[in-house]
Design a protein around this motif. Structure first.
Motif, short mmCIF file in Angstrom:
data_model
loop_
_atom_site.label_atom_id
_atom_site.label_comp_id
_atom_site.label_asym_id
_atom_site.label_seq_id
_atom_site.Cartn_x
_atom_site.Cartn_y
_atom_site.Cartn_z
N ILE A 1 -1.42 5.91 -7.24
CA ILE A 1 -2.65 6.70 -7.15
C ILE A 1 -2.36 8.19 -7.31
CG2 ILE A 1 -4.49 7.44 -5.58
CD1 ILE A 1 -4.64 4.65 -4.51
N GLU A 2 -1.20 8.63 -6.79
CA GLU A 2 -0.86 10.06 -6.84
C GLU A 2 -0.81 10.58 -8.28
OE1 GLU A 2 -0.85 11.74 -4.29
OE2 GLU A 2 -0.42 10.40 -2.63
N THR B 1 -2.86 9.66 -10.65
CA THR B 1 -4.19 9.61 -11.26
C THR B 1 -5.19 10.54 -10.59
OG1 THR B 1 -4.90 7.77 -9.84
CG2 THR B 1 -3.83 7.21 -11.92
N GLN B 2 -4.76 11.31 -9.59
CA GLN B 2 -5.67 12.23 -8.95
C GLN B 2 -4.91 13.43 -8.40
OE1 GLN B 2 -7.34 9.95 -5.70
NE2 GLN B 2 -5.83 10.69 -4.28
N HIS C 1 1.15 1.11 -4.09
CA HIS C 1 -0.19 1.55 -4.45
C HIS C 1 -0.38 3.06 -4.34
CE1 HIS C 1 -4.81 1.14 -3.86
NE2 HIS C 1 -4.50 1.36 -5.11
N PHE C 2 -0.02 3.64 -3.21
CA PHE C 2 -0.23 5.08 -3.02
C PHE C 2 0.52 5.93 -4.04
CE2 PHE C 2 -1.09 4.29 1.77
CZ PHE C 2 -2.36 3.81 1.46
N TYR D 1 -5.54 8.75 3.19
CA TYR D 1 -6.37 9.79 2.59
C TYR D 1 -6.76 10.87 3.59
CZ TYR D 1 -6.81 6.68 -1.42
OH TYR D 1 -6.54 5.88 -2.50
N GLN E 1 0.82 -1.20 0.00
CA GLN E 1 0.00 0.00 0.00
C GLN E 1 0.86 1.26 0.00
OE1 GLN E 1 -2.95 0.07 -0.84
NE2 GLN E 1 -4.44 -0.54 0.67
N ASN F 1 -9.11 4.61 -9.25
CA ASN F 1 -8.20 4.63 -8.10
C ASN F 1 -8.27 3.36 -7.28
OD1 ASN F 1 -7.28 7.19 -8.73
ND2 ASN F 1 -8.79 8.21 -7.46
N GLN F 2 -9.41 2.65 -7.35
CA GLN F 2 -9.59 1.44 -6.56
C GLN F 2 -9.20 0.18 -7.33
OE1 GLN F 2 -13.68 1.28 -5.26
NE2 GLN F 2 -13.28 2.54 -3.47
#
Length: 242
Positions: free
Chosen positions: A98-99, A101-102, A94-95, A203, A90, A163-164
């Motif tokens: 994600i950074e 894509t958002q 993962h994190f 988050y 994670q 994101n998920q």
């Protein structure tokens, strides 16, 4: 070979769809009220899951299907190593993905109802349904590979958010492998809870990527080190514990 429902692809798909149709009146009733979105989602999600579990239970009883898994976490299930694997994935993998894509400055308002849904309802219901019911049933007729593929295609479909998706795919495959080795639903629920807890904290603490990049890198190294050195012991039940 155990006789477990669902043991065919169409049975698994119907078991997902039929409860959705049956519980749809609850959805339309809820839309008539000005409810908080988290409250709305929790009520409908719980209704849908309980409906699915009840249908599975009734079919299993009526047609003499077996229900074979354990809720307990085995003492020799390498829980500490499995936990470190989830945490390092994670934070280290993962994190950071994600950074990209958002908006990293996005603020998430704390909601007790969201916490209940993410940390209690989702781990219990999703693991019971996808590992305890669907994967467990498919394993009675399919190879481990295809049972995992089919289960996690369905699992990822319900996580439609970009994101998920990656996290759901990895988590689904990883926990499926753990379930196959020890048939412990308790271990699966714990790992799902741990994963969601880490995401929830990430988050809502609104950790800035530029500040945490060293931490991300450290956990990425830990993640790949675990894969390189302990991949077998991650999923085996032996007499040693981490």
């Amino acid at each position: 070979m155990e006789n477990i429902f669902p043991n065919k692809i169409y049975q698994a798909i119907l078991l997902i769809i039929v409860p959705l149709i049956i519980s749809s009146p609850v959805f339309f009733i809820l839309t008539k009220y000005d409810l908080d979105i988290d409250y709305f989602v929790n009520i409908f999600f719980t209704t849908y899951c309980l409906c699915l579990i009840l249908i599975h239970f009734l079919i299993s009883i009526l047609f003499n299907y077996q229900i074979s898994f354990s809720i307990n976490i085995p003492k020799n299930s390498n829980v500490l190593l499995l936990s470190l694997f989830i945490i390092s994935f994670q934070i280290g993998i993962h994190f950071p993905l994600i950074e990209f894509t958002q908006d990293i400055s996005t603020n998430y308002e704390f909601s007790p109802l969201h916490l209940i849904g993410a940390l209690i309802l989702a781990p219990i219901f999703e693991e019971y349904i996808f590992r305890g019911i669907i994967l467990n049933g498919l394993l009675s007729k399919f190879s481990n590979f295809w049972a995992i593929v089919i289960t996690n295609v369905i699992f990822c479909i319900i996580h439609l958010s970009v994101n998920q998706f990656f996290g759901a795919l990895f988590l689904g495959i990883f926990i499926s492998l753990v379930f196959i080795k020890n048939k412990s639903l308790g271990t699966c629920i714990y790992l799902h809870f741990l994963s969601n807890t880490i995401a929830f904290l990430h988050y809502y603490l609104n950790i800035n990527y530029s500040i945490s990049i060293l931490i991300n890198g450290l956990f990425a190294i830990i993640f790949f080190t675990i894969i390189a050195m302990n991949i077998k012991s991650l999923f085996t039940n032996d007499e040693t514990t981490c």
